[in-house]
Motif scaffolding. Structure first.
Motif, PDB file in Angstrom:
ATOM      1  N   THR A  30       0.843  -1.183   0.000  1.00  0.00           N
ATOM      2  CA  THR A  30       0.000   0.000   0.000  1.00  0.00           C
ATOM      3  C   THR A  30       0.882   1.238   0.000  1.00  0.00           C
ATOM      4  O   THR A  30       1.647   1.452   0.934  1.00  0.00           O
ATOM      5  CB  THR A  30      -0.895   0.011   1.242  1.00  0.00           C
ATOM      6  OG1 THR A  30      -1.653  -1.186   1.266  1.00  0.00           O
ATOM      7  CG2 THR A  30      -1.825   1.195   1.233  1.00  0.00           C
ATOM      8  N   LEU A  31       0.820   2.019  -1.061  1.00  0.00           N
ATOM      9  CA  LEU A  31       1.588   3.260  -1.129  1.00  0.00           C
ATOM     10  C   LEU A  31       0.708   4.478  -0.882  1.00  0.00           C
ATOM     11  O   LEU A  31       1.203   5.590  -0.769  1.00  0.00           O
ATOM     12  CB  LEU A  31       2.289   3.370  -2.485  1.00  0.00           C
ATOM     13  CG  LEU A  31       3.317   2.269  -2.776  1.00  0.00           C
ATOM     14  CD1 LEU A  31       3.869   2.411  -4.185  1.00  0.00           C
ATOM     15  CD2 LEU A  31       4.438   2.301  -1.758  1.00  0.00           C
ATOM     16  N   THR A  32      -0.581   4.273  -0.814  1.00  0.00           N
ATOM     17  CA  THR A  32      -1.534   5.349  -0.493  1.00  0.00           C
ATOM     18  C   THR A  32      -2.551   4.782   0.480  1.00  0.00           C
ATOM     19  O   THR A  32      -2.566   3.585   0.768  1.00  0.00           O
ATOM     20  CB  THR A  32      -2.262   5.844  -1.759  1.00  0.00           C
ATOM     21  OG1 THR A  32      -2.990   4.756  -2.331  1.00  0.00           O
ATOM     22  CG2 THR A  32      -1.299   6.418  -2.781  1.00  0.00           C
ATOM     23  N   GLY A  33      -3.385   5.615   0.988  1.00  0.00           N
ATOM     24  CA  GLY A  33      -4.444   5.139   1.877  1.00  0.00           C
ATOM     25  C   GLY A  33      -4.067   5.267   3.341  1.00  0.00           C
ATOM     26  O   GLY A  33      -3.366   6.188   3.749  1.00  0.00           O
ATOM     27  N   VAL A  34      -4.491   4.288   4.124  1.00  0.00           N
ATOM     28  CA  VAL A  34      -4.358   4.360   5.577  1.00  0.00           C
ATOM     29  C   VAL A  34      -2.908   4.187   6.035  1.00  0.00           C
ATOM     30  O   VAL A  34      -2.444   4.873   6.935  1.00  0.00           O
ATOM     31  CB  VAL A  34      -5.249   3.288   6.242  1.00  0.00           C
ATOM     32  CG1 VAL A  34      -5.108   3.349   7.755  1.00  0.00           C
ATOM     33  CG2 VAL A  34      -6.696   3.475   5.831  1.00  0.00           C
ATOM     34  N   TYR A  35      -2.147   3.256   5.445  1.00  0.00           N
ATOM     35  CA  TYR A  35      -0.790   2.948   5.895  1.00  0.00           C
ATOM     36  C   TYR A  35       0.247   3.131   4.777  1.00  0.00           C
ATOM     37  O   TYR A  35       0.948   2.183   4.427  1.00  0.00           O
ATOM     38  CB  TYR A  35      -0.715   1.525   6.425  1.00  0.00           C
ATOM     39  CG  TYR A  35      -1.646   1.255   7.572  1.00  0.00           C
ATOM     40  CD1 TYR A  35      -1.395   1.821   8.818  1.00  0.00           C
ATOM     41  CD2 TYR A  35      -2.765   0.457   7.412  1.00  0.00           C
ATOM     42  CE1 TYR A  35      -2.251   1.591   9.884  1.00  0.00           C
ATOM     43  CE2 TYR A  35      -3.626   0.214   8.466  1.00  0.00           C
ATOM     44  CZ  TYR A  35      -3.365   0.775   9.700  1.00  0.00           C
ATOM     45  OH  TYR A  35      -4.209   0.556  10.751  1.00  0.00           O
TER      46      TYR A  35
END
Length: 66
Positions: free
Chosen positions: A37-42
């Motif tokens: 995940t490079l964007t979003g919550v973490y």
């Protein structure tokens, strides 16, 4: 007609030999993929994992790929 078929076979043979030679003269490359995940919550965790993988690639390449 026989002459054109003969030239076709010669051209096909030359093309096959060139493709085989090109295939074996290329350096072997390994593609590495990451599902992070490079964007979003973490996004920070994903960037750290990506950076760690890039560092591992650099270290392996410095040692000759072994």
């Amino acid at each position: 007609m026989k002459r054109s078929f003969k030239y076709f076979l010669i051209a096909l043979t030359i093309a096959s030999v060139l493709l085989i030679l090109f295939h074996f003269t290329r350096q072997n490359q390994i593609k590495i993929g990451l599902a992070v995940t490079l964007t979003g919550v973490y996004p920070d965790l994903g960037r750290e994992i990506r950076d760690g993988a890039l560092l591992a690639v650099e270290l392996i390449n410095e040692n000759g790929g072994n």
